[in-house]
Write a protein that holds these residues in place. Structure first.
Motif, PDB file in Angstrom:
ATOM      1  N   GLY A 791      58.214  11.871 173.621  1.00  0.00           N
ATOM      2  CA  GLY A 791      57.352  11.818 172.445  1.00  0.00           C
ATOM      3  C   GLY A 791      56.035  12.539 172.599  1.00  0.00           C
ATOM      4  N   LEU A 792      55.843  13.257 173.698  1.00  0.00           N
ATOM      5  CA  LEU A 792      54.555  13.896 173.976  1.00  0.00           C
ATOM      6  C   LEU A 792      54.056  14.756 172.825  1.00  0.00           C
ATOM      7  CD1 LEU A 792      52.253  14.872 175.898  1.00  0.00           C
ATOM      8  CD2 LEU A 792      53.813  16.704 176.582  1.00  0.00           C
ATOM      9  N   GLU A 828      57.548  17.447 184.752  1.00  0.00           N
ATOM     10  CA  GLU A 828      56.476  17.986 183.903  1.00  0.00           C
ATOM     11  C   GLU A 828      55.347  16.955 183.854  1.00  0.00           C
ATOM     12  OE1 GLU A 828      53.888  19.826 181.647  1.00  0.00           O
ATOM     13  OE2 GLU A 828      55.683  20.821 182.439  1.00  0.00           O
ATOM     14  N   PRO A 829      54.153  17.273 184.368  1.00  0.00           N
ATOM     15  CA  PRO A 829      53.092  16.262 184.458  1.00  0.00           C
ATOM     16  C   PRO A 829      52.743  15.597 183.133  1.00  0.00           C
ATOM     17  CG  PRO A 829      52.531  18.167 185.786  1.00  0.00           C
ATOM     18  CD  PRO A 829      53.768  18.543 185.013  1.00  0.00           C
ATOM     19  N   ALA A 833      53.168  11.709 182.518  1.00  0.00           N
ATOM     20  CA  ALA A 833      51.990  10.909 182.196  1.00  0.00           C
ATOM     21  C   ALA A 833      52.202  10.043 180.963  1.00  0.00           C
ATOM     22  CB  ALA A 833      50.785  11.822 181.993  1.00  0.00           C
ATOM     23  N   VAL A 834      53.076  10.454 180.056  1.00  0.00           N
ATOM     24  CA  VAL A 834      53.391   9.594 178.910  1.00  0.00           C
ATOM     25  C   VAL A 834      54.009   8.295 179.407  1.00  0.00           C
ATOM     26  CG1 VAL A 834      54.853   9.333 176.866  1.00  0.00           C
ATOM     27  CG2 VAL A 834      53.634  11.473 177.252  1.00  0.00           C
ATOM     28  N   PHE A 835      54.951   8.403 180.328  1.00  0.00           N
ATOM     29  CA  PHE A 835      55.604   7.199 180.857  1.00  0.00           C
ATOM     30  C   PHE A 835      54.623   6.315 181.623  1.00  0.00           C
ATOM     31  CE2 PHE A 835      60.049   9.366 181.141  1.00  0.00           C
ATOM     32  CZ  PHE A 835      60.182   9.248 179.770  1.00  0.00           C
ATOM     33  N   HIS A 885      47.607  20.272 187.098  1.00  0.00           N
ATOM     34  CA  HIS A 885      47.665  19.973 185.667  1.00  0.00           C
ATOM     35  C   HIS A 885      46.685  18.854 185.325  1.00  0.00           C
ATOM     36  CE1 HIS A 885      49.291  18.612 181.800  1.00  0.00           C
ATOM     37  NE2 HIS A 885      49.914  19.780 181.719  1.00  0.00           N
ATOM     38  N   CYS A 886      46.065  18.961 184.156  1.00  0.00           N
ATOM     39  CA  CYS A 886      45.059  17.978 183.734  1.00  0.00           C
ATOM     40  C   CYS A 886      45.609  16.557 183.753  1.00  0.00           C
ATOM     41  CB  CYS A 886      44.580  18.283 182.319  1.00  0.00           C
ATOM     42  SG  CYS A 886      43.851  19.902 182.114  1.00  0.00           S
ATOM     43  N   HIS A 887      46.808  16.363 183.217  1.00  0.00           N
ATOM     44  CA  HIS A 887      47.355  15.017 183.139  1.00  0.00           C
ATOM     45  C   HIS A 887      47.728  14.489 184.518  1.00  0.00           C
ATOM     46  CE1 HIS A 887      48.535  15.375 178.593  1.00  0.00           C
ATOM     47  NE2 HIS A 887      47.275  15.648 178.836  1.00  0.00           N
ATOM     48  N   GLN A 888      48.079  15.401 185.422  1.00  0.00           N
ATOM     49  CA  GLN A 888      48.324  14.948 186.792  1.00  0.00           C
ATOM     50  C   GLN A 888      47.015  14.466 187.404  1.00  0.00           C
ATOM     51  OE1 GLN A 888      50.908  17.291 189.148  1.00  0.00           O
ATOM     52  NE2 GLN A 888      50.788  15.869 190.852  1.00  0.00           N
ATOM     53  N   HIS A 889      45.941  15.202 187.204  1.00  0.00           N
ATOM     54  CA  HIS A 889      44.621  14.800 187.693  1.00  0.00           C
ATOM     55  C   HIS A 889      44.206  13.457 187.114  1.00  0.00           C
ATOM     56  CE1 HIS A 889      40.266  15.075 188.500  1.00  0.00           C
ATOM     57  NE2 HIS A 889      40.117  14.712 187.233  1.00  0.00           N
ATOM     58  N   ALA A 890      44.428  13.281 185.815  1.00  0.00           N
ATOM     59  CA  ALA A 890      43.888  12.120 185.115  1.00  0.00           C
ATOM     60  C   ALA A 890      44.734  10.869 185.265  1.00  0.00           C
ATOM     61  CB  ALA A 890      43.718  12.453 183.628  1.00  0.00           C
TER      62      ALA A 890
END
Length: 995
Positions: A791-792, A828-829, A833-835, A885-890
């Motif tokens: 759903g990203l 895929e980061p 990150a959604v999960f 990747h930003c979402h990996q960082h966050a």
């Protein structure tokens, strides 16, 4: 001209201002950006304090001369003026119903540097870290360094007389100013500084307004000098009040020193000549552990004779708060035993001298009453980590889960260092009396070497009774610090919080002198009125307050479990510290890429949060109208890349990506025709990709989207920027896996490889490589064959109703695997990150979603934490740059990746590049190309241009790889970690790529 002292300024009735005429004149006469729109006024309505005042308008001058012209226009219309730097002030001095001058976007030039004299001339908007970065080749720096050094401006530091930990060595800003160029509201403009008798006579002979000001200042000094000597506390951190002591003969009749710390209430500072200090290149940090914070404070007098360059204190409550927020976890392991700590730093030109000074202190303490548990650090990286612990204090103590909110108000009082322990005991007793003390707070920390204490207190600023108690506490606390001969403010200034309390510290005579000083420079009270002199009440203009009643929406898509299910509380998270306003190209911050390239307050996390706060209109007088339909909020959120960097980098953990998705969902609710076409073409990309794959249309679609002319029609039809569209893979990952089937022993169990849209349909090679690695590590891999999605793309475009349906279906499909304890491998980061992040906030009560969060792993996590004994293939000799990747960082973290790469023998440099600028759909949305490319040009693209063409560029994010492919002129291509390791695995085994 008369030399009689004027009567003190009293609070006049607010003057009526012709706002339309003022705006028109500013636009006609000022070379700068003139902003009177509702969105800008909302963004500047508060600072880092408890106060809120919506400005008349905002001017962003391009030069100091533009600012001077803006003041002239304001004078013609009788409008108040407020200078603002980083806007991080904690006492309300950076918020007012005035014309706000924001210096930070353009006025950041270093006009000259004199290394022999150790001075430089700068404009007020330059950020401290940027100034010191530019000065680095000279071996000099500006000494005072507040915790906000990465985003505070020199002008703001001058306004507040800032200090920071380094003030132990270098003193306050007032001690480091050679001269100031200032502008009075009436247009008088001059340079000032220490003034000898000869210089004074030369000025007096001019017979002009500058001469009158100097004569009146002499008269003021002569009238009050005995009372100044008697009434000004002789302590290192007296920041409260005006610096009348700078006028004394023993201080050289220093007019610049007088004006430092005047908080924009007397003059506008146009330029500053700063005194610089040599950089001491070698440091040793001693950390001392004590049983209680007051006992740590008692040890300070024994340490000071050893002349540390910094002496900071912090208690175990602050450490606990940082652990709760997962701040600086590695650094916390280096602390010695104890419940309170002193950080004592020594610096010298040689490491031997720094270490000798440190051990000299320890030898002296060993035989004293102040013996402590000790940790000594001479590793610069470890030292920097521990300093981040101390600098994170404000953010660590705000918005803790399950705790009342904490606020400024008594956050920087100061006493003589020798009395600090007694003061802390009395202050703690006062907390207890007012019901603010508990096992959970408030924490005490600060610049103990100079007797300055920082804290945030759980004031109840939501009810009339709580506000009344807040007032009573501040009055009693002011009396307490006066009893100790201390200062109401030891760093942050008086503003509106403490202006009303100054008589309790200085007495009526000196407060009258402050009023007369104000009248000398600003008799009509047009400079930041209601602050310091003739102040508005400390319980007026509160950002919250007993009458705060926001229109808190009840129907929400996200559930905001960390904010009690309240969007209003989420929008109130920002405490204004301004970490989102960093523009330097070093430091590794991801947060707020759009601010980094635009310099616009409304494009910072703080500015956007302020607009969301104002959108809820809790005071009934806000500049924004329309609630969720607000065009101003939509505009401010348009350049939010939804990178989620603020979720981690913001001290208050503001999650603007979530707020943006929530806003867009409501903004377009029941009117989908108002959405840009890209919301449909990009938001519904997973369905399009599935259709292309099922019909085997990849060659046809690729031909259309990459044929000149046709490609332009395709991007126009999709409503996206005219840039290269990614190519669909000839065979999807799912189709390949269905043809190949699972293999391997499965000795470690079964892992489900998540076929995200980007890996599945655009870059299946990363998925095939991951299968190869996981099987080699002993896992049996399965890949779902249903048309599932996290759903990203619907989340990022704010189509949350659809996103929740899609995600709920996915969770149901994965539930049997999850309930068996199976892991889900994400490649895929952003989808992973959604999960781990979005799903639990959309469905916080769903047990399968909780399982999904806990059982979703990255490739590096699978091969390290979940594969004990696994030895990765050798990457010895491989040098790589990593674009994380930003979402990996966050959300996910990169520690496991770093560990896996270390085990493989690779040499990897993580780029301090932040967001690549593509950010999923952002860089393809119409109107975003310029910002997207500018984000990449900050660090990423220059680093790639400087790299060896053969260098490996690690980029797990499909967006990052796409941006590198399209924009890097050196021809680098990003590779996924799985591809890099799988290639090494095949080299080591002599195998071929999996087919």
């Amino acid at each position: 001209m008369t030399t009689d002292l004027p009567d003190p300024v009293l609070r006049p009735a607010p003057a009526e201002v012709d706002v339309a005429g003022l705006e028109s004149a500013l636009r006609a006469r000022v070379d700068g950006e003139v902003r009177f729109d509702a969105g800008t006024r909302a963004a500047y309505s508060t600072d880092a304090s408890n106060f809120r005042q919506v400005p008349i308008g905002v001017v962003v001058p391009r030069t100091p001369e533009d600012a001077a012209e803006a003041v002239a226009v304001a004078r013609d219309h009788g409008a108040p003026v407020l200078s603002r730097g980083g806007g991080t002030s904690l006492a309300g001095q950076c918020t007012n119903t005035a014309v706000v001058l924001d210096w930070s976007k353009y006025c950041h030039r270093v006009e000259s540097v004199d290394t022999a004299a150790r001075t430089c001339v700068v404009e007020p908007g330059i950020v401290l870290d940027e100034l010191n970065r530019r000065l680095a080749p000279t071996g000099l720096r500006f000494g005072p360094e507040p915790a906000t050094h990465m985003n505070c401006t020199i002008g703001g530091m001058i306004g507040n007389n800032s200090c920071g930990a380094t003030a132990q060595r270098t003193g306050k800003v007032v001690d480091n100013i050679a001269a100031l160029e200032v502008l009075c509201y009436d247009g008088t403009r001059f340079w000032c500084g220490p003034t000898s008798d000869e210089e004074y006579r030369r000025i007096e002979r001019r017979g002009d307004r500058r001469a009158e000001i100097h004569r009146l200042l002499r008269r003021l000094r002569d009238t009050y000098q005995d009372r100044i000597r008697a009434g000004f506390p002789d302590i290192p951190r007296r920041v409260s009040g005006y610096n009348l002591d700078s006028l004394l003969p023993e201080h050289g009749f220093d007019v610049a020193g007088l004006l430092v710390g005047s908080e924009s209430t007397l003059v506008t500072v146009l330029r500053a000549k700063l005194e610089l200090v040599p950089v001491l290149g070698h440091r040793t940090l001693v950390v001392l552990g004590y049983p209680t914070v007051d006992k740590a404070a008692d040890a300070v007098p024994a340490i000071l004779p050893h002349q540390p360059v910094a002496l900071e204190g912090l208690d175990a409550k602050l450490i606990r708060d940082e652990r709760i927020k997962h701040l600086n976890p590695e650094a916390l392991t280096h602390l010695p035993g104890g419940r309170a700590f002193l950080m004592v730093q020594f610096a010298a030109d040689t490491p031997e001298k720094a270490e000798a000074d440190a051990h000299g202190l320890l030898d002296a303490l060993r035989d004293s009453d102040h013996h402590a548990d000790v940790a000594v650090l001479d590793d610069p990286d470890r030292e920097a980590e521990l300093w981040r612990v101390r600098e994170a204090g404000l953010g660590a103590t705000a918005h803790l889960p399950g705790r009342p909110d904490t606020f400024e108000g008594w956050e920087d009082s100061a006493v003589a260092p020798g009395r600090l322990g007694d003061y802390l005991r009395r202050l703690s007793a006062l907390y207890q009396e007012f019901g603010y003390a508990s096992d959970t707070g408030p924490s005490l920390y600060g610049h103990f070497g100079q007797g300055c204490v920082h804290t945030r207190i759980p004031f109840d600023l939501y009810s009339a009774g709580g506000v009344a108690t807040y007032r009573k506490f501040l009055e009693r606390a002011a009396d307490l610090v006066a009893e100790f001969g201390g200062s109401l403010s030891g760093e942050h200034g008086d503003g509106q919080t403490r202006g009303e309390l100054l008589p309790r510290m200085f007495g009526a005579d000196l407060v009258r002198a402050f009023g007369q000083l104000k009248a000398i420079f600003d008799p009509d009270d047009r400079m930041n009125p209601g602050k310091v002199v003739a102040p508005r009440p400390l319980d007026a203009d509160l950002r919250l307050g007993g009458d705060w009643s926001p229109a808190d929406p009840q129907h929400l898509y996200f559930r905001y479990p960390h904010d009690g299910g309240s969007f209003a509380e989420a929008a109130n998270r920002c405490v204004g510290v301004g970490r989102c306003r960093q523009r330097v190209t070093e430091g590794g911050q991801v947060m707020c890429p759009s601010y980094q390239v635009t310099g616009e307050e409304e494009h910072s996390t703080r500015g956007r949060t302020r607009l969301l706060f104002e959108m809820l209109d809790g005071h009934g007088d806000g500049p924004l109208t329309g609630g969720w339909r607000s065009a101003e909020v939509r505009q401010a959120l348009d350049l939010c890349l939804a990178c989620k960097g603020c979720k981690t980098d913001c001290p208050a953990n503001v999650d603007m990506a979530t707020y943006k998705a929530e806003f867009l969902a409501h903004h377009y609710q029941h009117r989908p025709w108002r959405r840009p076409r890209s919301d449909f073409s990009l938001g519904w990309l997973p369905l399009l990709a599935q259709a292309v794959s099922r019909a085997r249309l990849a060659p046809v679609v690729n031909a259309v989207t990459h044929t000149p002319g046709l490609s332009r029609l395709a991007t126009a039809a999709a409503g996206v920027e005219n840039r290269e569209l990614p190519r669909f893979a000839a065979e999807s990952l799912q189709r390949w896996f269905a043809r190949r089937g699972p293999r391997g022993s499965g000795a470690r169990g079964t892992v489900l490889l998540w076929p995200d849209t980007f890996t599945n349909h655009f870059h299946p090679a990363a998925g095939r490589a991951a299968v190869e690695l996981a099987e080699a590590a002993g896992w049996r891999v399965e890949v779902p064959q249903e048309a599932l999605c996290c759903g990203l793309t619907w989340i990022s475009t704010g189509q949350l109703a659809t996103a929740k349906r899609v995600l709920r279906r996915t969770v149901r499909a994965l539930a049997p695997h999850l309930r068996r304890g199976g892991l889900v491998l994400g490649l895929e980061p952003s989808c992973t990150a959604v999960f781990r992040g979005d799903a639990p906030e959309l469905f916080p009560g769903d047990h399968d979603v909780r399982r999904l969060r806990g059982q979703t792993v990255t490739l590096a996590e699978l091969l390290t934490a979940h594969s004990p004994g696994y030895r990765p293939p050798s990457l010895a000799g491989t040098e790589a740059l990593a674009q994380v990747h930003c979402h990996q960082h966050a959300v996910l973290g990169w520690d496991a990746d770093e560990e896996l790469l270390r085990r493989s023998g690779a040499t990897v440099r993580r780029l301090d590049s932040g967001c690549c600028g593509l950010a999923g759909n952002f860089g393809f949305e119409r109107g975003h190309l310029e910002v997207s490319e500018a984000c990449a040009e900050r660090v990423l693209l220059p680093a790639l241009r400087a790299a060896d063409p053969r260098a490996v560029v690690l980029a797990d994010g499909f967006s990052c790889r796409t941006q590198i492919h399209q924009l890097d002129s050196g021809g680098h291509e990003g590779v996924h970690l799985a591809e890099l390791l799988a290639a090494a695995h095949r080299r080591g085994t002599g195998g071929a790529p999996v087919r």
